[in-house]
Design a protein around this motif. Structure first.
Motif, mmCIF file in Angstrom:
data_model
loop_
_atom_site.group_PDB
_atom_site.id
_atom_site.type_symbol
_atom_site.label_atom_id
_atom_site.label_comp_id
_atom_site.label_asym_id
_atom_site.label_seq_id
_atom_site.Cartn_x
_atom_site.Cartn_y
_atom_site.Cartn_z
ATOM 1 N N VAL A 142 -53.355 12.432 10.301
ATOM 2 C CA VAL A 142 -52.713 11.213 10.812
ATOM 3 C C VAL A 142 -53.531 9.997 10.399
ATOM 4 N N ASP A 143 -54.858 10.086 10.543
ATOM 5 C CA ASP A 143 -55.735 8.964 10.180
ATOM 6 C C ASP A 143 -55.621 8.604 8.697
ATOM 7 N N ASP A 144 -55.386 9.632 7.865
ATOM 8 C CA ASP A 144 -55.275 9.407 6.419
ATOM 9 C C ASP A 144 -53.838 9.145 5.971
ATOM 10 N N GLY A 145 -52.893 9.188 6.917
ATOM 11 C CA GLY A 145 -51.483 8.970 6.580
ATOM 12 C C GLY A 145 -50.837 10.134 5.847
ATOM 13 N N ASP A 146 -51.418 11.340 5.994
ATOM 14 C CA ASP A 146 -50.896 12.509 5.284
ATOM 15 C C ASP A 146 -50.188 13.501 6.202
ATOM 16 N N ASP A 147 -49.932 13.117 7.448
ATOM 17 C CA ASP A 147 -49.350 14.068 8.407
ATOM 18 C C ASP A 147 -47.942 14.520 8.012
ATOM 19 N N ASP A 148 -47.240 13.695 7.197
ATOM 20 C CA ASP A 148 -45.886 14.079 6.768
ATOM 21 C C ASP A 148 -45.906 15.324 5.882
ATOM 22 N N LYS A 149 -47.067 15.627 5.274
ATOM 23 C CA LYS A 149 -47.172 16.804 4.389
ATOM 24 C C LYS A 149 -47.171 18.115 5.175
ATOM 25 N N LEU A 150 -47.422 18.045 6.479
ATOM 26 C CA LEU A 150 -47.445 19.252 7.298
ATOM 27 C C LEU A 150 -46.105 19.978 7.292
ATOM 28 N N SER A 151 -45.004 19.203 7.215
ATOM 29 C CA SER A 151 -43.679 19.813 7.266
ATOM 30 C C SER A 151 -43.427 20.722 6.065
ATOM 31 N N GLY A 152 -44.088 20.433 4.929
ATOM 32 C CA GLY A 152 -43.894 21.254 3.737
ATOM 33 C C GLY A 152 -44.854 22.419 3.657
ATOM 34 N N MET A 153 -45.738 22.534 4.655
ATOM 35 C CA MET A 153 -46.730 23.607 4.639
ATOM 36 C C MET A 153 -46.080 24.928 5.003
ATOM 37 N N CYS A 154 -46.314 25.936 4.160
ATOM 38 C CA CYS A 154 -45.700 27.253 4.353
ATOM 39 C C CYS A 154 -46.485 28.041 5.394
ATOM 40 N N ALA A 155 -45.779 28.825 6.194
ATOM 41 C CA ALA A 155 -46.444 29.629 7.224
ATOM 42 C C ALA A 155 -46.424 31.111 6.877
ATOM 43 N N ASP A 156 -46.189 31.427 5.588
ATOM 44 C CA ASP A 156 -46.110 32.837 5.187
ATOM 45 C C ASP A 156 -47.445 33.531 5.404
ATOM 46 N N CYS A 157 -47.377 34.736 5.936
ATOM 47 C CA CYS A 157 -48.565 35.554 6.187
ATOM 48 C C CYS A 157 -48.970 36.243 4.877
ATOM 49 N N ILE A 158 -50.247 36.169 4.521
ATOM 50 C CA ILE A 158 -50.734 36.836 3.307
ATOM 51 C C ILE A 158 -50.870 38.336 3.568
ATOM 52 N N CYS A 159 -51.555 38.672 4.655
ATOM 53 C CA CYS A 159 -51.686 40.068 5.056
ATOM 54 C C CYS A 159 -52.116 40.107 6.518
ATOM 55 N N MET A 160 -52.170 41.303 7.086
ATOM 56 C CA MET A 160 -52.581 41.469 8.479
ATOM 57 C C MET A 160 -53.971 42.099 8.518
ATOM 58 N N THR A 161 -54.787 41.667 9.473
ATOM 59 C CA THR A 161 -56.086 42.313 9.665
ATOM 60 C C THR A 161 -55.880 43.618 10.429
ATOM 61 N N THR A 162 -56.938 44.406 10.544
ATOM 62 C CA THR A 162 -56.837 45.675 11.262
ATOM 63 C C THR A 162 -56.560 45.457 12.749
ATOM 64 N N LYS A 163 -56.866 44.256 13.247
ATOM 65 C CA LYS A 163 -56.589 43.941 14.659
ATOM 66 C C LYS A 163 -55.212 43.317 14.848
ATOM 67 N N GLY A 164 -54.405 43.289 13.775
ATOM 68 C CA GLY A 164 -53.044 42.766 13.878
ATOM 69 C C GLY A 164 -52.941 41.258 13.813
ATOM 70 N N ARG A 165 -54.021 40.599 13.359
ATOM 71 C CA ARG A 165 -53.997 39.138 13.263
ATOM 72 C C ARG A 165 -53.505 38.736 11.876
ATOM 73 N N PRO A 166 -52.505 37.842 11.794
ATOM 74 C CA PRO A 166 -52.015 37.429 10.475
ATOM 75 C C PRO A 166 -53.019 36.512 9.775
ATOM 76 N N VAL A 167 -53.185 36.711 8.484
ATOM 77 C CA VAL A 167 -54.049 35.839 7.674
ATOM 78 C C VAL A 167 -53.136 34.921 6.876
ATOM 79 N N LYS A 168 -53.260 33.612 7.113
ATOM 80 C CA LYS A 168 -52.441 32.650 6.381
ATOM 81 C C LYS A 168 -53.183 31.331 6.250
ATOM 82 N N PRO A 169 -52.771 30.475 5.310
ATOM 83 C CA PRO A 169 -53.447 29.180 5.129
ATOM 84 C C PRO A 169 -53.338 28.325 6.390
ATOM 85 N N LYS A 170 -54.446 27.641 6.721
ATOM 86 C CA LYS A 170 -54.465 26.798 7.918
ATOM 87 C C LYS A 170 -54.517 25.315 7.590
#
Length: 315
Positions: free
Chosen positions: A68-96
């Motif tokens: 928000v401070d940098d004026g880039d918050d509008d780019k969040l809407s284009g951020m993909c939430a696809d899971c790359i893989c799952m850990t052994t504890k069932g936690r999804p690994v994806k870009p943050k």
């Protein structure tokens, strides 16, 4: 949205000097007009993450407010939430972060990808996740993880044990990431079959690596000769990811970093991409971001002081 004990909203209130009150399903934000506008954008950014299935924590709340401070918050809407893989504890690994998103996309689209940036930006962890994903999908037959055996500014002397035990301390971060995604037993099984190899960089000489996903970690500690040797191991149907932090070079004085040099040499070569992370992409404790910023400011002051000193000498 509010977080445990309203910590997420409190962060926004403190950051922008506003007051946030909840009325049913509505939020009332009051304060200075400009600050209220920023707070509204931050809240919308957090709602965007929630709608993508993200669980809010201190790290991504701080990340959204920095955008928000940098004026880039509008780019969040284009951020993909696809899971790359799952850990052994069932936690999804994806870009943050947006930087991590670009990095994952670059690995998908290119044969060789360089990930350069400060500690805690997920360079190695995401690369291992991409390797595990490709391995599970049978796109490749082997995962090869390597790094130069260089001490971080201290001499460890002669280490006990056989050759594997001697190099294991240098390769521990790679083991940790693999254990997290495959589990210790599966990792051991794949390693015995030769499907996963974790080895020091010196072991790469003379080999051709076909049908493999190869990761070179801590590449800032390679010499230009080692980097050239490593990159020319690339075989058919393989991918390479090279990660490093050029601010943490542990090579002896007078030795050039192969990572710094290779990015300049290969910058215009097709099918090779370099992604640079910033402190905004740090997903560790918030102090890691603050430490990186403080060091960057210190280095800038040193450079300015050096330039002023040269100017005075010239006079």
């Amino acid at each position: 949205m509010f977080g445990s004990f309203d910590e997420n909203i409190r962060h926004i209130e403190e950051k922008y000097s506003v007051t946030v009150v909840c009325r049913g399903s509505d939020l009332k934000i009051s304060g200075d007009e400009e600050n209220v506008a920023k707070a509204v954008r931050a809240v919308n950014g957090l709602l965007n993450l929630i709608n993508k299935g993200e669980e809010l924590n201190e790290q991504n709340v701080r990340y959204v407010t920095s955008l928000v401070d940098d004026g880039d918050d509008d780019k969040l809407s284009g951020m993909c939430a696809d899971c790359i893989c799952m850990t052994t504890k069932g936690r999804p690994v994806k870009p943050k972060t947006l930087g991590q998103e670009k990095y994952v996309q670059a690995i998908n689209d290119n044969t060789i990808t360089f990930g350069v940036g400060p500690a805690g930006t997920g360079k190695t962890y995401l690369a291992v996740a991409m390797a595990v994903s490709a391995f599970r999908a049978k796109e490749i037959n082997r995962i090869i993880l390597t790094r130069p055996a260089v001490e971080a500014g201290e001499k460890l002397g002669f280490l006990p044990g056989d050759l594997q035990q001697k190099v294991d301390p240098y390769l521990r971060p790679l083991y940790d990431a693999l254990f997290d995604m495959l589990g210790a037993e599966s990792f051991q099984r794949y390693q015995e079959r030769g499907c996963i190899e974790v080895a020091p960089l010196a072991y790469m000489r003379g080999r051709t690596l076909d049908d493999s996903f190869i990761i070179l970690d801590e590449a800032q500690n390679t010499t230009p000769e080692q980097m050239k040797m490593f990159l020319t191991r690339l075989g058919f149907n393989s991918k390479m990811v090279v990660t490093g932090d050029v601010t943490q070079i542990d090579l002896p004085d007078g030795k050039r970093s192969g990572l710094v040099e290779v990015i300049k040499i290969l910058k215009n070569v097709e099918d090779i991409k370099a992604i640079r992370f910033s402190e905004k992409d740090v997903v560790r404790h918030r102090l890691v971001q603050d430490i990186i910023k403080a060091y960057e400011r210190y280095e800038e002051v040193k450079k300015d002081y050096g330039r002023q000193g040269k100017g005075n000498n010239n006079k």
